[in-house]
Design a protein around this motif. Structure first.
Motif, short mmCIF file in Angstrom:
data_model
loop_
_atom_site.label_atom_id
_atom_site.label_comp_id
_atom_site.label_asym_id
_atom_site.label_seq_id
_atom_site.Cartn_x
_atom_site.Cartn_y
_atom_site.Cartn_z
N LYS A 207 1.53 -0.98 2.78
CA LYS A 207 0.57 -1.23 1.71
C LYS A 207 -0.42 -2.41 1.65
O LYS A 207 -1.56 -2.47 0.40
CB LYS A 207 2.25 -2.46 0.98
N VAL A 208 0.05 -3.84 2.24
CA VAL A 208 -0.81 -4.33 2.42
C VAL A 208 -2.84 -4.16 2.82
O VAL A 208 -3.23 -4.85 2.42
CB VAL A 208 -1.10 -5.52 3.78
N LEU A 209 -2.32 -3.46 4.59
CA LEU A 209 -3.38 -2.72 4.71
C LEU A 209 -4.19 -1.32 3.73
O LEU A 209 -5.41 -1.68 3.55
CB LEU A 209 -3.13 -1.48 6.08
N ASP A 210 -3.68 -1.01 2.80
CA ASP A 210 -4.33 -0.25 1.54
C ASP A 210 -4.29 -0.42 0.43
O ASP A 210 -4.56 0.10 -0.34
CB ASP A 210 -3.26 1.46 1.52
N GLU A 211 -3.37 -2.14 0.21
CA GLU A 211 -3.78 -2.58 -1.16
C GLU A 211 -5.42 -2.52 -2.13
O GLU A 211 -4.90 -1.77 -3.20
CB GLU A 211 -3.60 -4.53 -0.86
#
Length: 86
Positions: free
Chosen positions: A67-71
């Motif tokens: 989620k953080v990487l793809d935010e």
């Protein structure tokens, strides 16, 4: 296929998700075979529950990392405004 008997002195924390899944698979096979004594079955069940919690926590960590990487990459699809007006 031989199944190693459950050992109550298993390490508390698996080295990896894959190791935990492999151990869990062995425990399930042993419990399904129904050849373990009652006390050993209970210990195997408890260990299995610990492994399930460990795996769930690992999956949650990975999900949060994704989620953080793809935010900024995960945005709703929007049609081209100029093309939509024509």
């Amino acid at each position: 296929m031989s199944i190693e008997p459950f050992n109550a002195k298993q390490p508390e924390q698996p080295a990896s998700f894959e190791e935990a899944m492999a151990e869990l698979g062995q425990l399930v096979a042993q419990l399904e075979a129904g050849e373990l004594p009652l006390e050993t079955s209970i210990a195997a069940y408890k260990r299995g529950a610990e492994l399930v919690k460990y795996c769930a926590a690992q999956l949650e960590k990975v999900e949060n990392q994704v989620k953080v990487l793809d935010e900024e990459m995960l945005k709703p699809f929007q049609a081209d405004a100029a093309g939509a007006e024509q």
